[in-house]
Design a protein around this motif. Sequence first.
Motif, PDB file in Angstrom:
ATOM      1  N   HIS A  72       0.860  -1.178   0.000  1.00 35.02           N
ATOM      2  CA  HIS A  72       0.000   0.000   0.000  1.00 35.02           C
ATOM      3  C   HIS A  72       0.896   1.227   0.000  1.00 35.02           C
ATOM      4  CE1 HIS A  72      -3.182  -2.783   1.914  1.00 35.02           C
ATOM      5  NE2 HIS A  72      -3.362  -2.692   0.602  1.00 35.02           N
ATOM      6  N   ARG A 125      -2.920   4.482  -1.522  1.00 39.53           N
ATOM      7  CA  ARG A 125      -3.025   3.081  -1.159  1.00 39.53           C
ATOM      8  C   ARG A 125      -2.838   2.182  -2.388  1.00 39.53           C
ATOM      9  NH1 ARG A 125      -5.286   0.018   3.015  1.00 39.53           N
ATOM     10  NH2 ARG A 125      -6.266  -1.931   2.401  1.00 39.53           N
ATOM     11  N   GLU A 153       1.535   3.856   3.031  1.00 39.41           N
ATOM     12  CA  GLU A 153       1.943   3.341   4.342  1.00 39.41           C
ATOM     13  C   GLU A 153       3.456   3.414   4.423  1.00 39.41           C
ATOM     14  OE1 GLU A 153      -0.238  -0.361   4.702  1.00 39.41           O
ATOM     15  OE2 GLU A 153      -2.108   0.681   4.238  1.00 39.41           O
ATOM     16  N   HIS A 187       3.062  -2.900   6.898  1.00 42.87           N
ATOM     17  CA  HIS A 187       1.943  -1.989   6.613  1.00 42.87           C
ATOM     18  C   HIS A 187       1.851  -0.903   7.675  1.00 42.87           C
ATOM     19  CE1 HIS A 187      -0.282  -4.245   3.414  1.00 42.87           C
ATOM     20  NE2 HIS A 187       0.542  -5.193   3.832  1.00 42.87           N
ATOM     21  N   GLU A 188       0.906   0.016   7.450  1.00 46.08           N
ATOM     22  CA  GLU A 188       0.542   0.987   8.484  1.00 46.08           C
ATOM     23  C   GLU A 188      -0.962   1.089   8.558  1.00 46.08           C
ATOM     24  OE1 GLU A 188       3.275   3.961   9.912  1.00 46.08           O
ATOM     25  OE2 GLU A 188       3.391   4.564   7.810  1.00 46.08           O
TER      26      GLU A 188
HETATM   27 ZN    ZN Z   1      -1.648  -1.805   4.256  1.00 50.97          ZN
END
Ligand code: ZN
Length: 411
Positions: A72, A111, A75, A153-154
Amino acid sequence: MRRTLTTRRKFLTATGGLTIAGLALSGNATAEETDVSRSTFKLREGTEEETTVYETVADEDGPTVVVVGGMHGDEEAGYRAANYVREWAIGAGTLVTIPRANARAVERGTRNGPDGVDLNRQFEVGERPGTELAREIWNLVRRYDPDMLIDLHESRGIYRDDQDPGLGQAVFHSQQQKAYDEAEEAVRYVNRNHVSNPRYLFKKSLATGPDMPPYGLLIYKASYDLGATSHLVETYEEAGGVDKRVGWQLQIVRQLINDLLSGDSDEEVDDEPGGDEPEDDTGGDDSDGDAGEGDGSDGDGGDDGSGGEPNQGPTARIETNPANADELDLSSDDVVTLDGSASSDADGEIASYDWNVEGLGKIANGGGSGDTVDVTFTGCGEMLVTLTVTDADGATDTAQVTLSTLPPIRE
Ligand SMILES: [Zn+2]
């Protein structure tokens, strides 16, 4: 898929000790020379989705770990951390890193890429992945058949009903008991040593699995189709500056892979009494994570007691303005600037600065994750400031300084 052998040389790699909280805090990794060969190659070569894969192979045989960032594109801490991981030295096995899995999304800072496809929903268990990019990523993962896969990820929300995107700071692990244990150990280590605000403590959670939404996560496919233990790491975007979150990501990845790729097998530990200790050192728990440690503010990493071996961890150092502020009787409305930029790392760079204030003080500017902060008093008395630096290898060191106002009343 063209492969380019980029380097082959001796690396000093930090091995052992890093999984032990007390040692890691003191930057006491022992170091040994390790041969690694590095190569890179491209996925989706020649297309707008082209992205680079970094392979690091140690001379000593061992497990394989795949680390993915940038699934993404918004992130940031995930793909920035992966960009450090791709340069890590390892003592055994193979480390494969795809820092910018969805390169177009990373470039756009969104994203998904311009096609609007969520890359981390394209990996249905038992099925052919949904896009060309996903298929090339999956073919790569399948070819390596990793023992572990980590996807960085975030998250935007925090612990909101298990619903994406409200995941908070967490390690979501796959269904194997081993994955549970790996995540438990990593989360416990980072929480104990590196998370000062209880709200931002990492949670360890079993990922929902392929039969429940969200569907098509890479960690599911890696664990169900290949048997890899798999971990999805989430930092929370409001838990601190991006450097601080990169530091957490690096610390977690380091903990997750250290047993697999450090080259310190259990047999070797047995051969070296007095060397490494078991990680579950619950007895005689070293509460080094707490402030008030005796090593003061000098951040001196030289007295590490590791037998005189070179110390490859970072060294934290705090300088103050006014100078030697820890020796002054300050006024309660003084602003003191604390500068951590003299911190250093022998074999790389500092990836993260994390400032924490306890007692009668607070950080006056920013989120406390730059190399410099201003602090102010919240009353008459003392504040204890702790700087934790994390190097690009995920090793840490701390320095502390105590600032005080004129003593109110002496007993
Ligand atoms: Zn993510």
